[in-house]
Design a protein around this motif. Structure first.
Motif, PDB file in Angstrom:
ATOM      1  N   PHE A  36      69.936  52.734  23.615  1.00 38.09           N
ATOM      2  CA  PHE A  36      69.566  52.595  22.200  1.00 38.09           C
ATOM      3  C   PHE A  36      68.638  51.382  22.073  1.00 38.09           C
ATOM      4  CE2 PHE A  36      74.072  54.232  20.926  1.00 38.09           C
ATOM      5  CZ  PHE A  36      73.698  55.522  21.244  1.00 38.09           C
ATOM      6  N   ALA A  37      67.433  51.604  21.536  1.00 36.42           N
ATOM      7  CA  ALA A  37      66.541  50.476  21.228  1.00 36.42           C
ATOM      8  C   ALA A  37      66.739  50.148  19.750  1.00 36.42           C
ATOM      9  CB  ALA A  37      65.103  50.874  21.499  1.00 36.42           C
ATOM     10  N   PHE A  38      66.811  48.865  19.425  1.00 35.25           N
ATOM     11  CA  PHE A  38      67.033  48.455  18.031  1.00 35.25           C
ATOM     12  C   PHE A  38      65.829  47.680  17.526  1.00 35.25           C
ATOM     13  CE2 PHE A  38      71.234  48.907  19.904  1.00 35.25           C
ATOM     14  CZ  PHE A  38      71.928  49.599  18.931  1.00 35.25           C
ATOM     15  N   GLN A  39      65.446  47.961  16.290  1.00 36.82           N
ATOM     16  CA  GLN A  39      64.410  47.151  15.625  1.00 36.82           C
ATOM     17  C   GLN A  39      64.958  46.715  14.277  1.00 36.82           C
ATOM     18  OE1 GLN A  39      60.612  48.909  14.817  1.00 36.82           O
ATOM     19  NE2 GLN A  39      60.263  49.409  16.971  1.00 36.82           N
ATOM     20  N   THR A  40      64.799  45.425  13.961  1.00 38.50           N
ATOM     21  CA  THR A  40      65.325  44.930  12.688  1.00 38.50           C
ATOM     22  C   THR A  40      64.176  44.734  11.697  1.00 38.50           C
ATOM     23  OG1 THR A  40      67.090  43.846  13.882  1.00 38.50           O
ATOM     24  CG2 THR A  40      66.699  43.070  11.651  1.00 38.50           C
ATOM     25  N   HIS A  41      64.362  45.222  10.473  1.00 34.91           N
ATOM     26  CA  HIS A  41      63.313  45.092   9.449  1.00 34.91           C
ATOM     27  C   HIS A  41      63.887  44.653   8.110  1.00 34.91           C
ATOM     28  CE1 HIS A  41      59.829  46.590  11.688  1.00 34.91           C
ATOM     29  NE2 HIS A  41      60.738  47.285  12.369  1.00 34.91           N
ATOM     30  N   LEU A  42      62.976  44.273   7.223  1.00 39.61           N
ATOM     31  CA  LEU A  42      63.367  43.745   5.913  1.00 39.61           C
ATOM     32  C   LEU A  42      63.510  44.848   4.873  1.00 39.61           C
ATOM     33  CD1 LEU A  42      60.809  40.774   5.683  1.00 39.61           C
ATOM     34  CD2 LEU A  42      63.284  40.595   6.169  1.00 39.61           C
ATOM     35  N   ILE A  43      64.505  44.687   3.999  1.00 36.99           N
ATOM     36  CA  ILE A  43      64.627  45.544   2.811  1.00 36.99           C
ATOM     37  C   ILE A  43      65.315  44.732   1.722  1.00 36.99           C
ATOM     38  CG2 ILE A  43      66.900  46.526   3.370  1.00 36.99           C
ATOM     39  CD1 ILE A  43      65.772  49.243   2.264  1.00 36.99           C
ATOM     40  N   GLY A  44      65.027  45.064   0.451  1.00 38.92           N
ATOM     41  CA  GLY A  44      65.746  44.440  -0.664  1.00 38.92           C
ATOM     42  C   GLY A  44      65.241  43.052  -1.004  1.00 38.92           C
ATOM     43  N   GLY A  45      66.181  42.189  -1.413  1.00 39.45           N
ATOM     44  CA  GLY A  45      65.826  40.856  -1.887  1.00 39.45           C
ATOM     45  C   GLY A  45      65.114  40.023  -0.839  1.00 39.45           C
ATOM     46  N   CYS A  46      65.580  40.060   0.408  1.00 41.71           N
ATOM     47  CA  CYS A  46      64.938  39.242   1.451  1.00 41.71           C
ATOM     48  C   CYS A  46      63.492  39.693   1.668  1.00 41.71           C
ATOM     49  CB  CYS A  46      65.746  39.265   2.754  1.00 41.71           C
ATOM     50  SG  CYS A  46      65.975  40.910   3.429  1.00 41.71           S
ATOM     51  N   ALA A  47      63.229  40.999   1.462  1.00 43.48           N
ATOM     52  CA  ALA A  47      61.858  41.505   1.609  1.00 43.48           C
ATOM     53  C   ALA A  47      60.991  41.068   0.425  1.00 43.48           C
ATOM     54  CB  ALA A  47      61.879  43.034   1.721  1.00 43.48           C
ATOM     55  N   ILE A  48      61.604  40.988  -0.754  1.00 43.14           N
ATOM     56  CA  ILE A  48      60.863  40.487  -1.927  1.00 43.14           C
ATOM     57  C   ILE A  48      60.465  39.034  -1.670  1.00 43.14           C
ATOM     58  CG2 ILE A  48      61.035  39.906  -4.392  1.00 43.14           C
ATOM     59  CD1 ILE A  48      62.907  42.303  -4.729  1.00 43.14           C
ATOM     60  N   ASP A  49      61.423  38.239  -1.161  1.00 51.61           N
ATOM     61  CA  ASP A  49      61.126  36.828  -0.886  1.00 51.61           C
ATOM     62  C   ASP A  49      60.006  36.686   0.153  1.00 51.61           C
ATOM     63  OD1 ASP A  49      63.062  36.102  -2.637  1.00 51.61           O
ATOM     64  OD2 ASP A  49      64.522  35.439  -1.134  1.00 51.61           O
ATOM     65  N   ALA A  50      60.048  37.537   1.175  1.00 50.16           N
ATOM     66  CA  ALA A  50      59.089  37.379   2.278  1.00 50.16           C
ATOM     67  C   ALA A  50      57.716  37.940   1.932  1.00 50.16           C
ATOM     68  CB  ALA A  50      59.638  38.058   3.535  1.00 50.16           C
ATOM     69  N   VAL A  51      57.652  39.132   1.343  1.00 46.29           N
ATOM     70  CA  VAL A  51      56.346  39.787   1.151  1.00 46.29           C
ATOM     71  C   VAL A  51      56.175  40.403  -0.243  1.00 46.29           C
ATOM     72  CG1 VAL A  51      55.947  40.261   3.610  1.00 46.29           C
ATOM     73  CG2 VAL A  51      57.212  41.919   2.263  1.00 46.29           C
ATOM     74  N   ASN A  52      57.108  40.064  -1.157  1.00 45.36           N
ATOM     75  CA  ASN A  52      57.010  40.537  -2.542  1.00 45.36           C
ATOM     76  C   ASN A  52      57.063  42.056  -2.669  1.00 45.36           C
ATOM     77  OD1 ASN A  52      56.956  39.718  -5.196  1.00 45.36           O
ATOM     78  ND2 ASN A  52      54.766  40.123  -5.397  1.00 45.36           N
ATOM     79  N   ASP A  53      57.813  42.696  -1.771  1.00 44.17           N
ATOM     80  CA  ASP A  53      57.919  44.155  -1.783  1.00 44.17           C
ATOM     81  C   ASP A  53      59.290  44.507  -1.207  1.00 44.17           C
ATOM     82  OD1 ASP A  53      57.763  46.866  -1.391  1.00 44.17           O
ATOM     83  OD2 ASP A  53      55.886  46.833  -0.258  1.00 44.17           O
TER      84      ASP A  53
END
Ligand code: NAD
Length: 359
Positions: A36-53
């Motif tokens: 299993f290869a894992f990739q971690t990505h942003l969603i929700g509030g932390c994504a708003i803080d990082a890239v406003n989306d």
């Protein structure tokens, strides 16, 4: 088996519970010889803080490439302003839409060692093992709606419940297939005595089940009656399929049966593409960062991921047995410990499940 799994830890306790499920999946891969290869990505509030989306393009692109997605939770007081244009939950709604996730699966199976945590009497809840399949992208939440002023100064508002034959067929077929893997019983819930949309559900569902799944034990129940049956005789049901609004309400009623939010997983599935797996609870900002979160719902969501997106039934059952076994030994996180009872941290609970995995 090789698989790419995208991790979306999100906000609040999301990263804490997702980390434990990640460790469990890694151990399953080692034990059963998968990669299993894992990739971690942003969603929700932390994504708003990082890239406003709340659902950045990197995240959705990675999800599209993956076989399955494991989500923690999104949201929190920092992003709670109801008048804000950009909100964490938009990330969730958009990911479902972008990936065509039209069916939400919620198993309701109280843990034998926690039956006394249920608000219902043990003898009623014992033996309950329901899989709810809720239609997720149609119905009254997505139909025409409006609000207008009336000449007398009052207002009129409306929402419309709309379904097409195809929307009904695909979710009933998914539920029927799941029932074939279980106890071969399917219940369709509607309000056909009042609603035209429900009458279409009834016709389409019956025709599909008769022609494609003749060996299923199939029945229909009106939604108001179902609300009663669910607390009077929950063990009578196997797979229950219903439209979006009814499913929203009934699955929350069902979620109360096991007695704790921290134990319930869910899956959102579409046709063919990756499925999205998550605990049913939110980001619990009141306990975030303190090691108090119960990771079992997310760990059980990872078992659903193995079963529904990767077809690894034995591995999924292994996780479910490990969770039941750990609870049987009396290990409890704080949310499910009785007052005065010892409890373990989020990571310790993860350790115990990993130790209990067999194979
Ligand atoms: P919540 O589910 O986050 O918490 C309700 C209560 O249950 C809290 O007391 C919390 O501490 C407890 N709880 C929840 N999960 C737990 C766990 N795993 N272990 C131990 N205790 C747990 O619901 P809420 O407080 O209404 O919402 C908090 C935030 O989460 C809000 O911003 C909301 O919008 C968001 N939310 C997100 C999702 C999601 O990501 N799918 C779902 C619901 C709510």
């Amino acid at each position: 088996m090789n698989a790419l799994i995208v991790l979306l830890p999100g906000d609040g306790i999301g990263p804490e519970v997702a980390a434990e499920a990640h460790r469990v999946l890694q151990r399953i891969a080692e034990r059963f010889g998968h990669h299993f290869a894992f990739q971690t990505h942003l969603i929700g509030g932390c994504a708003i803080d990082a890239v406003n989306d709340p659902l950045p393009p990197d995240t959705i692109n990675a999800c599209r490439e993956s076989q399955a997605i494991l989500l923690g939770a999104v949201g929190g007081p920092k992003w709670d302003d109801p008048t804000a244009k950009i909100r964490p939950e938009q990330g969730l709604l958009r990911i479902r839409k972008e990936l065509g996730l039209f069916a939400n699966l919620r198993p309701i199976r109280p843990q034998p060692s926690l039956l006394d945590a249920s608000p219902l009497r043990r003898e009623i809840v014992e033996g309950t093992d329901i899989l709810f399949v809720r239609e997720l992208t149609g119905g009254i939440y997505f139909g025409d709606s409006g609000l207008r002023g009336l000449p007398d100064g009052s207002e009129l508002a409306f929402n419309t419940m709309t379904y097409t034959t195809g929307e009904i067929e695909r979710v009933v077929r998914l539920a029927a297939k799941a029932a074939m893997q279980r106890r071969k019983k399917l219940t369709m819930v509607d309000k056909a005595n009042v609603l035209e949309a429900s009458r279409l559900w009834r016709r389409v569902s019956e025709r599909l089940v008769k022609s494609e799944f003749p060996e299923l034990d199939y029945d229909v129940v009106l939604v108001d009656a179902m609300a009663m049956h669910l607390i009077a005789r929950p063990s009578a049901f196997d797979v229950v399929v219903t439209e979006n609004l009814f499913g929203d309400i009934l699955t929350d009623e069902g979620a109360m049966l096991p007695g704790s939010l921290g134990l319930l997983p869910s899956a959102s599935l579409g046709d063919g593409g990756p499925g999205l797996y998550e605990p049913i609870h939110g980001s619990a900002p009141d306990i975030a960062g303190q090691g108090l979160a119960n990771p079992l719902a997310t760990i059980l969501a990872s078992a659903m991921l193995l079963r529904h997106s990767l077809g690894l039934e034995e591995e999924a059952a292994n996780i479910e047995r490990a969770v039941a076994g750990v609870l049987e030994t009396g290990a409890r996180t704080k949310d499910i410990a009785r007052s005065g009872e010892q409890w373990v941290s989020t990571t310790r609970m993860g350790d115990l499940v990993i130790e209990a995995l067999s194979g």
